[in-house]
Design a protein around this motif. Structure first.
Motif, mmCIF file in Angstrom:
data_model
loop_
_atom_site.group_PDB
_atom_site.id
_atom_site.type_symbol
_atom_site.label_atom_id
_atom_site.label_comp_id
_atom_site.label_asym_id
_atom_site.label_seq_id
_atom_site.Cartn_x
_atom_site.Cartn_y
_atom_site.Cartn_z
ATOM 1 N N THR A 172 -43.941 -11.268 -7.957
ATOM 2 C CA THR A 172 -44.257 -11.800 -9.272
ATOM 3 C C THR A 172 -43.300 -11.248 -10.311
ATOM 4 O O THR A 172 -43.267 -10.073 -10.592
ATOM 5 N N ILE A 209 -45.270 -12.467 -17.045
ATOM 6 C CA ILE A 209 -46.012 -13.317 -16.095
ATOM 7 C C ILE A 209 -46.445 -12.499 -14.881
ATOM 8 O O ILE A 209 -46.406 -12.969 -13.732
ATOM 9 N N PHE A 246 -49.578 -13.686 -12.388
ATOM 10 C CA PHE A 246 -49.469 -14.934 -11.627
ATOM 11 C C PHE A 246 -48.678 -14.659 -10.355
ATOM 12 O O PHE A 246 -47.759 -13.825 -10.360
ATOM 13 N N ARG A 256 -45.823 -16.007 -7.855
ATOM 14 C CA ARG A 256 -44.641 -16.843 -8.052
ATOM 15 C C ARG A 256 -44.287 -17.496 -6.725
ATOM 16 O O ARG A 256 -44.044 -16.806 -5.737
ATOM 17 N N TYR A 276 -45.725 -20.997 -10.999
ATOM 18 C CA TYR A 276 -46.567 -19.817 -11.203
ATOM 19 C C TYR A 276 -48.027 -20.231 -11.023
ATOM 20 O O TYR A 276 -48.468 -21.219 -11.620
#
Length: 294
Positions: A7, A31, A34, A36, A49
């Motif tokens: 991520t 981010i 989330f 990836r 994402y």
């Protein structure tokens, strides 16, 4: 094919994971909450994402990319009980929207073969990839179908995605394409006919939002949607005077009009009309994607 990766926001320096914007000292979003993924649809691979659990919702970014405000909306969708999928379509993921970067990204997108930014171009080719993403997300997450939320440059893509049977909850926010035709819909004639038939056949409702003085998404555009879809188009208009007066620089200086109802121009205060719009979107997704048992 979905390939999990570490991520990290795309193009984010490895040493920090967070960038301080040169404008106003605001932070980019790393981010970090989330996963990836690299998602392959018919040989075209893009970063997506993903976060949450429950039925899938595809949330597309607005210009100039997956900004912190877009990610705030994604987290609200996630926290409402959905698996949110945010595809990277342009820009630097997680970046705070500055004027210089935003103008460069817009110029690049306008000449990209994936998008049809101007009148006469028909449906943007990238929507075929997005429909494939919706199919994969539905197969993985289950439920009655998938929600699709478009924003600004991607606003109309949420409607075009409804050509995919899995998409049953399209939300069209301040659609700005085509840029040179206020009454245009960024749809080829065949796709427009197919969408009209699909919406009527499956009793879909298209939820849409704009500000009344938005020069990028005018009343002419909503009127064109209404003419195509009839009562299935639920277009809601907020007074521009309620828009956030301190958006990021790209929206302040380039967009230069109330525009992004549930992202850059949202005011996160209880009872505020833009926050009510967010709540209406979440309620719509819940009603369509999590129907109560008989």
């Amino acid at each position: 094919m979905n390939i999990e990766e570490p991520t990290r926001a795309e193009n984010t320096p490895e040493d920090t994971g967070v960038i301080v914007s040169a404008d106003s000292g605001r932070l980019d979003d790393p981010i970090a909450d989330f996963s990836r993924r690299r998602v392959d649809v018919d040989g075209v691979v893009k970063t997506v994402y993903v976060a949450g659990a429950g039925p899938a919702v595809v949330l597309m970014p607005e210009m100039p990319g997956i900004s912190p405000d877009v990610l705030r909306l994604a987290r609200w969708v996630r926290d409402a009980g959905f698996t949110v999928h945010v595809p990277s379509l342009f820009g630097r993921d997680g970046a705070y929207p500055t004027v210089e970067d935003g103008e460069r990204i817009v110029r690049r997108a306008c000449v990209s073969a994936e998008f049809r930014a101007f009148a006469g171009g028909g449906t943007s080719p990238v929507t075929a990839w997005l429909r494939g993403l919706a199919r994969e997300a539905h197969a993985e997450c289950g439920g009655p179908g998938v929600g699709a939320i478009g924003l600004c440059f991607t606003g109309n893509f949420a409607l075009t995605m409804a050509l995919e049977p899995a998409v049953i909850a399209p939300v069209v926010n301040h659609p700005s394409l085509p840029l040179d035709d206020p009454a245009g819909l960024e749809l080829g004639d065949d796709d427009a006919r197919a969408l009209k038939e699909r919406v009527a056949r499956d009793d879909l409702t298209v939820l849409a939002y704009r500000f009344d003085n938005d020069r990028w998404c005018t009343g002419q555009r909503f009127a064109a949607y209404q003419a195509l879809l009839g009562d299935a188009f639920d277009g809601r208009v907020l007074p521009g005077g309620v828009a956030n007066t301190d958006p990021p620089p790209f929206f302040r200086d380039v967009v230069a009009t109330p525009h992004s109802v549930v992202t850059a121009h949202l005011v996160d205060e209880d009872g505020h009309p833009t926050l009510q719009a967010r709540d209406e979107i979440l309620a719509y997704l819940t009603d369509r994607l999590k129907p109560r048992s008989a």
